[in-house]
Design an enzyme around this catalytic site. Structure first.
Site: not given
Length: 497
Positions: A191, A300, A401
């Site tokens: 996905k 990330c 973040e």
């Protein structure tokens, strides 16, 4: 202009196609609901394609196809055969690499210099996993149980894998999931993120051309709340491999409980990047800048908490800011571009909200801190590379973040308490240390609680070296032999004499 020719040619041929379907059971099919969504270029907002919008019903069909392939023809492929598929896929990816790299640039905005520069990494991953396909083995064990027994272990594929990937590096993220699936004999329902689904769909086609039987690789674009949630909760999925935010990772863990499926998670980060006064500053300045500014900060493991020893703090922060100011921001198809757009208007506005948050808490913007909307940039989602100074550990810009081109520079005085400050985050994905002192390097490498510690470098990666997180940055590893083990079950066999 010569560098633009491959992208120019592919952009026009792709636009002529216009509509991309789901890949399920070896067939390109419409979503059962008939719904579609748009994929747009974040550099200018232009429509690239419409894409079939997969939902729970389509996920169910894909899982059924994956299960049939796992139990059927794919189960008869020997390690050599799986290796051959991976090697053929690597050859196909190499042949079509300009196309795939350009798809990444069009769909999520990264400059061609970055996407084309990923050739060695992507091909290296595929060929590494090809090598691992013939290197799967158990062990014989001398047991201490009374009696005569032959005892051994066998490694077997987990089964149907559901993989959910983000939009920040579609090609490498897809390969990171697909490679170990093919190596181990699992099957895959992939996905991709709705913001950037095109590369994953094309890679699925190439996997079929490389000899993967129908149903081994299925690609179902759709939204996380529908297709992603259905995949995470599906009772006939044996493992979920997810890369994305920690909050979504928590939802996936909860959804996995129904059938206790295996889960591996590569989640967010707020990585410390530590620069000592004794570092080679000519090396550390670009290293610290591109630890965050690369890919517009949409990485990330970005080293967004920049700790700088106080004696060089002002000089170093100014040099990093000047480096960021000199970077060429623009459309990724322009070969001169070094920094592209953010993925969407929503993401751009979210990142820009930290400019105000930082100012309100007392941080000082040294450079950037604004949207770039002059001329053609106004059609896309561009932010200037930004450096905050006078940041302390408790500020929002130091804790959360941001996932954008924003550095929070924090001063420190010597080693005392530094490891504790670096670890004072719920995340633990990456980290960096810049020093000429090997004692400092070893002390911090041992003390920092993160999956990777880079010393005098940042974001260096290799197919053989594992990557993953501590704490809220997830669990499980990608790359290396440990990655392949994530897709295998260990079976013990006892044979009485």
């Amino acid at each position: 202009m010569a560098e633009q020719d491959p992208a120019h040619r592919f952009r026009h041929s792709y636009a002529d196609e216009g509509y991309k379907r789901l890949l399920i059971g070896g067939e390109q099919v419409d979503a059962l609901t008939g719904r579609r969504f748009e994929s747009r270029n974040p550099a200018n907002g232009r429509l690239l394609a419409t894409v079939a919008e997969g939902a729970a019903e389509d996920i169910d069909l894909a899982v059924t196809a994956a299960r049939a392939a796992f139990l059927g023809p794919w189960s008869r492929f020997k390690p050599y055969d799986r290796q051959r598929v991976l090697l053929k896929l690597a050859d196909h990816v190499e042949e079509h690499f300009e196309e795939l790299a350009t798809l990444d640039t069009l769909d999520m905005g990264a400059p061609l210099g970055r996407t084309l520069g990923g050739r060695r990494r992507v091909l290296g991953l595929l060929r590494y996993y090809a090598g691992q396909a013939t290197n799967l083995h158990g062990e014989t064990i001398q047991s201490s149980t009374p009696g005569e027994y032959f005892t051994c272990t066998m490694k077997e594929p987990v089964g149907v894998v559901g993989a959910i990937i983000p939009w920040n590096a579609p090609l490498s993220a897809s390969v990171w999931k697909l490679g170990p699936v093919l190596a181990t004999g699992c099957t895959l329902v992939l996905k991709p993120a709705e913001q950037a689904p095109l590369t994953a769909l094309r890679l699925g086609e190439l996997a079929m051309e490389a000899g993967a039987p129908p149903g081994v690789i299925n690609v179902v674009p759709g939204y996380g709340r529908t297709a992603g949630a259905a995949l995470a909760a599906h009772p006939n999925v044996d493992k979920i491999a997810f890369t994305g935010s920690h909050s979504t990772g928590q939802e996936i863990v909860r959804a996995s409980a129904a059938n206790l499926k295996r889960v591996s998670l590569e989640l967010g980060g707020k990585s410390p990047n530590i620069v000592f006064a004794d570092a080679d500053l000519d090396q550390a300045v670009p290293g610290a800048a591109m630890a965050v500014f690369a890919n517009s900060g949409q990485v990330c493991s970005a080293g967004s908490r920049l700790y700088v020893e106080r004696s060089i703090y002002e000089e170093f922060v100014q040099r990093v800011a000047s480096y960021g100011d000199a970077l060429r921001v623009g459309d990724g198809l322009d070969p001169a571009t070094q920094i592209g757009p953010l993925i969407s208007e929503h993401q751009m506005n979210r990142v820009a909200s930290y400019f105000d948050a930082g100012r309100e808490e007392g941080a000082r913007i040294v450079s950037g801190g604004r949207r770039l909307d002059e001329g053609a940039l106004g059609e896309g989602y561009f932010l200037a590379p930004t450096v905050f100074a006078d940041v302390d550990d408790e500020m929002q810009v130091a804790r959360e973040e941001i996932f954008g081109p924003v550095i929070s520079a924090i001063p420190f005085d010597g080693l005392e308490g530094l490891v504790e400050r670096a670890n004072a985050s719920p995340f633990g994905l990456g980290s960096g240390v810049w020093t000429r002192d090997v004692t400092k390097a070893h002390r911090l490498a041992q003390g920092i609680r993160a999956g990777t510690v880079w010393v005098n470098c940042y974001q260096t990666m290799d197919p053989a070296v594992p990557f993953g997180g501590y704490k809220m940055s997830g669990y499980g590893r990608e790359s290396g032999a440990q990655h392949v083990d994530e897709y295998l079950n260990v079976k013990s066999v006892w044979i009485a004499s």
